[in-house]
Motif scaffolding. Structure first.
Motif, short mmCIF file in Angstrom:
data_model
loop_
_atom_site.label_atom_id
_atom_site.label_comp_id
_atom_site.label_asym_id
_atom_site.label_seq_id
_atom_site.Cartn_x
_atom_site.Cartn_y
_atom_site.Cartn_z
N GLY A 197 0.81 -1.21 0.00
CA GLY A 197 0.00 0.00 0.00
C GLY A 197 0.84 1.25 0.00
O GLY A 197 1.82 1.36 0.74
N HIS A 198 0.46 2.19 -0.84
CA HIS A 198 1.25 3.40 -0.99
C HIS A 198 0.42 4.47 -1.70
O HIS A 198 -0.48 4.17 -2.47
N ILE A 199 0.76 5.70 -1.38
CA ILE A 199 0.21 6.86 -2.09
C ILE A 199 1.40 7.71 -2.52
O ILE A 199 2.31 7.95 -1.73
N THR A 200 1.40 8.14 -3.76
CA THR A 200 2.45 9.02 -4.25
C THR A 200 1.86 10.38 -4.60
O THR A 200 0.72 10.47 -5.03
N ALA A 201 2.68 11.42 -4.42
CA ALA A 201 2.29 12.78 -4.78
C ALA A 201 3.44 13.41 -5.56
O ALA A 201 4.58 13.46 -5.08
N ARG A 202 3.14 13.90 -6.74
CA ARG A 202 4.15 14.52 -7.59
C ARG A 202 4.70 15.78 -6.92
O ARG A 202 3.94 16.59 -6.39
#
Length: 267
Positions: free
Chosen positions: A58-63
């Motif tokens: 599980g992961h969330i990325t933000a540019r």
């Protein structure tokens, strides 16, 4: 029932005196970076609270707003519930850490970096192995238009109808990005859910809403035969509720709740 005093009703307040949150504008790259990191930390804490975390998956990325090929992401092996903005890791499109003190989940970047590369409009990508998302993905099904909330995804999400184990090569990520195309979400068969948005808030809200819609669909089908909303009404509802601005607005009560309860995430 009106009172009996005969007093006139108070006049309505001018709308410009009523509060209504909208996405903020930033005066500098540094302000926007801080904003995205704080929103990312809050989303991760919420995902942990809702049980979307499964081991180190599980992961969330933000540019990053300045280095558009670099992405802020949760550090590998750190519980979602403990993550602070200062704990986040900045990694390049190859998954190499350029700022921070932890490793990153390479499987995350195999998929996320390719989605970000294919979708320059996307600021954030969320992927977790949530229970109801995995259950629906095991059936190889898309959401059906059976509720107002599921209509937000109508003809705007896709099924990645393949499974080849943990994604560890760039080509798998590119295939996932091609299937996503211009949509807001994917059901990854036998795997889980993925959502995107033009803000962290939007991507997080779409994941939350998609997971709940999966739960509703599974419950409804277990109980009987759901009644579908017709195509015209489903499209109209999507046009009303399916935009990233609506997602951002829907996320704000969650943002307020988690930041008031857990202010240490700003550290």
């Amino acid at each position: 029932m009106h009172g009996t005093s005969g007093a006139a009703e108070p006049p309505p307040l001018p709308t410009d005196r009523l509060r209504f949150a909208m996405p903020p504008r930033h005066d500098s790259v540094e302000d926007e970076r801080r904003h995205r990191k704080e929103r990312l930390a809050s989303a991760l804490r919420l995902f942990g609270r809702y049980g979307f975390e499964d081991g180190v998956s599980g992961h969330i990325t933000a540019r990053d707003p300045e280095y558009s090929d670099c992405f802020w992401v949760n550090p590998f092996g750190v519980p979602f519930a403990h993550i602070r903005a200062s704990d986040l890791v900045l990694a390049n499109s190859e998954g190499q850490v350029v700022q921070g003190g932890h490793h990153v989940n390479q499987a995350a970047f195999t998929v996320h970096s390719q989605v970000h590369a294919a979708r320059p409009d996307v600021v954030a990508v969320a992927h977790c192995h949530s229970v109801h998302g995995r259950a629906l993905s095991a059936l190889g099904e898309l959401l059906e238009p059976i509720t107002q909330e599921s209509c937000a995804f109508y003809e705007d999400h896709a099924l990645y109808d393949s499974y080849s184990g943990v994604a560890v090569d760039a080509e798998e990520g590119r295939r996932i990005a091609r299937v996503l195309d211009s949509g807001k979400a994917l059901v990854l068969r036998n795997h889980g859910l993925l959502t995107v948005g033009d803000s962290v808030d939007a991507a997080a809200w779409w994941f939350l809403s998609l997971e709940r819609s999966c739960q509703v669909q599974l419950l409804a089908k277990a109980a009987g035969r759901p009644v579908l909303i017709d195509h015209r009404q489903a499209v109209a509802t999507r046009e009303q509720l399916g935009g990233d601005l609506v997602a951002w607005i829907n996320y704000q009560p969650l943002w307020q709740e988690v930041t008031r309860r857990e202010p240490d995430l700003f550290e």
